[in-house]
Motif scaffolding. Structure first.
Motif, short mmCIF file in Angstrom:
data_model
loop_
_atom_site.label_atom_id
_atom_site.label_comp_id
_atom_site.label_asym_id
_atom_site.label_seq_id
_atom_site.Cartn_x
_atom_site.Cartn_y
_atom_site.Cartn_z
N GLN A 138 0.84 -1.19 0.00
CA GLN A 138 0.00 0.00 0.00
C GLN A 138 0.89 1.25 0.00
N PRO A 139 0.89 2.02 -1.09
CA PRO A 139 1.76 3.19 -1.14
C PRO A 139 1.15 4.42 -0.49
N ASN A 140 1.98 5.36 -0.17
CA ASN A 140 1.54 6.69 0.20
C ASN A 140 1.26 7.43 -1.11
N ALA A 141 0.00 7.68 -1.40
CA ALA A 141 -0.40 8.30 -2.67
C ALA A 141 -0.33 9.81 -2.54
N ILE A 142 0.48 10.44 -3.38
CA ILE A 142 0.72 11.88 -3.32
C ILE A 142 -0.13 12.58 -4.37
N GLU A 143 -0.97 13.49 -3.93
CA GLU A 143 -1.87 14.22 -4.83
C GLU A 143 -1.26 15.59 -5.13
N GLU A 144 -0.37 15.63 -6.15
CA GLU A 144 0.23 16.89 -6.59
C GLU A 144 0.42 16.86 -8.10
N ASP A 145 0.51 18.03 -8.68
CA ASP A 145 0.72 18.15 -10.12
C ASP A 145 2.04 17.50 -10.50
N ASN A 146 2.00 16.59 -11.48
CA ASN A 146 3.22 15.92 -11.91
C ASN A 146 4.22 16.90 -12.53
N HIS A 147 3.74 17.97 -13.12
CA HIS A 147 4.63 18.92 -13.79
C HIS A 147 5.32 19.86 -12.80
N SER A 148 4.67 20.14 -11.67
CA SER A 148 5.24 21.13 -10.76
C SER A 148 4.72 20.92 -9.35
N SER A 149 5.63 20.84 -8.40
CA SER A 149 5.25 20.75 -6.99
C SER A 149 6.24 21.59 -6.20
N THR A 150 6.11 21.57 -4.88
CA THR A 150 7.07 22.31 -4.06
C THR A 150 8.45 21.68 -4.12
N LEU A 151 8.52 20.44 -4.62
CA LEU A 151 9.79 19.72 -4.66
C LEU A 151 10.45 19.72 -6.02
N HIS A 152 9.67 19.82 -7.11
CA HIS A 152 10.24 19.58 -8.44
C HIS A 152 9.52 20.34 -9.54
N SER A 153 10.13 20.31 -10.72
CA SER A 153 9.47 20.70 -11.96
C SER A 153 9.87 19.69 -13.04
N TRP A 154 8.99 19.52 -14.02
CA TRP A 154 9.17 18.49 -15.05
C TRP A 154 8.28 18.82 -16.25
N PRO A 155 8.74 18.60 -17.49
CA PRO A 155 10.01 17.96 -17.87
C PRO A 155 11.09 18.96 -18.29
N HIS A 156 12.32 18.54 -18.15
CA HIS A 156 13.49 19.30 -18.59
C HIS A 156 14.38 18.35 -19.39
N ALA A 157 13.98 18.05 -20.60
CA ALA A 157 14.72 17.10 -21.44
C ALA A 157 15.64 17.85 -22.39
N ARG A 158 16.88 17.35 -22.51
CA ARG A 158 17.84 17.97 -23.42
C ARG A 158 18.43 16.92 -24.34
N ASN A 159 18.41 17.23 -25.62
CA ASN A 159 19.01 16.36 -26.65
C ASN A 159 18.44 14.94 -26.61
N ARG A 160 17.14 14.84 -26.37
CA ARG A 160 16.50 13.52 -26.29
C ARG A 160 16.31 12.93 -27.68
N ARG A 161 16.62 11.66 -27.79
CA ARG A 161 16.43 10.92 -29.05
C ARG A 161 15.06 10.27 -29.02
N LEU A 162 14.07 10.92 -29.64
CA LEU A 162 12.70 10.43 -29.59
C LEU A 162 12.53 9.08 -30.27
N GLU A 163 13.41 8.77 -31.21
CA GLU A 163 13.27 7.49 -31.91
C GLU A 163 13.48 6.31 -30.97
N VAL A 164 14.14 6.54 -29.85
CA VAL A 164 14.33 5.46 -28.87
C VAL A 164 13.01 5.14 -28.18
N SER A 165 12.18 6.17 -27.98
CA SER A 165 10.90 5.99 -27.28
C SER A 165 9.81 5.41 -28.18
#
Length: 241
Positions: free
Chosen positions: A206-233
């Motif tokens: 049973q996890p501790n479910a965190i209800e916060e915006d995945n893109h921005s919280s008091t702890l983080h921001s996302w995404p910050h991708a640099r030089n990503r090779r989309l063909e890998v995904s």
């Protein structure tokens, strides 16, 4: 659930970067945190000012995505000198020292996860992965049918976002959960969010479910991708007839 006290001094932040997928992001918060910041990689030339770069051997030489997932999902194996960890995707940028967050979010749980802030169900996540061609439709259909037959309620659950994972990764419960999750990522889709809820249901964790915006919280921001090779995904219709 009975959870032992947490020794934050045995904690770390880690990321995993395999192959030539994208450029490593530096983490300025490493300079003010008492936690170790560790980047696990198969690139012997990778250097960093903020990460302790450690070499690992990829599980699959021709599959850097599953090789990355294997390390990400099994910190107890690759970080045995630490009892707890915060995994962050390389595209996540921390905006404060995560030590207090690691301590508080794992105070009474072995696992803490952000709920997905823009997907309503696991089944909807399957549909999005198929739409974006992030895995082959045949694999997704087989996995989806497995879950419909075995644990149909999981598909109606709200998915979790796996870009950040708080874990007491040395605990038996977390290791048991990791084993199921890893097996499904290797057997079915490499998109680990699709099998996360299933692994939780089967392991009973049973996890501790965190209800916060995945893109921005008091702890983080996302995404910050640099030089990503989309063909890998993008897999597209590979393996289909």
């Amino acid at each position: 659930m009975r959870v032992t006290s947490l020794n934050i001094e045995h904690g770390c932040v880690f990321t995993v970067l395999m192959g030539d997928y994208e450029s490593l992001n530096e983490q300025p918060m490493a300079a003010v945190s008492g936690l170790d910041f560790i980047c696990l990689t198969d690139n012997p030339l990778l250097r960093s000012n903020t990460w302790d770069v450690r070499l690992v051997t990829p599980m699959f030489e021709m599959d850097q995505v599953r090789s990355q997932r294997y390390v990400k999902l099994r910190p107890h194996e690759f970080l045995p000198d630490h009892d707890c960890s915060l995994y962050i995707d390389n595209s996540v940028l921390l905006s404060k020292d995560p030590a207090d967050e690691l301590r508080s979010k794992l105070a009474s749980h072995d696992l803490a996860l952000f709920l997905h802030s823009f997907r309503e169900s696991v089944e909807a996540e399957f549909a999005e992965v198929a739409l974006l061609k992030f895995d082959c439709r045949r694999t997704l259909a087989e996995q989806l049918q497995h879950y419909r037959n075995a644990v149909p309620h999981v598909l109606r659950e709200r998915p979790y976002w796996s870009g950040m994972l708080f874990r007491r990764h040395a605990s038996p419960a977390a290791i048991a959960f990791s084993a199921i999750w890893t097996a499904h990522v290797l057997r079915y889709s490499r998109r680990d969010q699709l099998s996360l809820n299933y692994a939780l249901a089967k392991s009973g964790l049973q996890p501790n479910a965190i209800e916060e915006d995945n893109h921005s919280s008091t702890l983080h921001s996302w995404p910050h991708a640099r030089n990503r090779r989309l063909e890998v995904s993008i897999v597209g219709n590979e393996g289909e007839t």
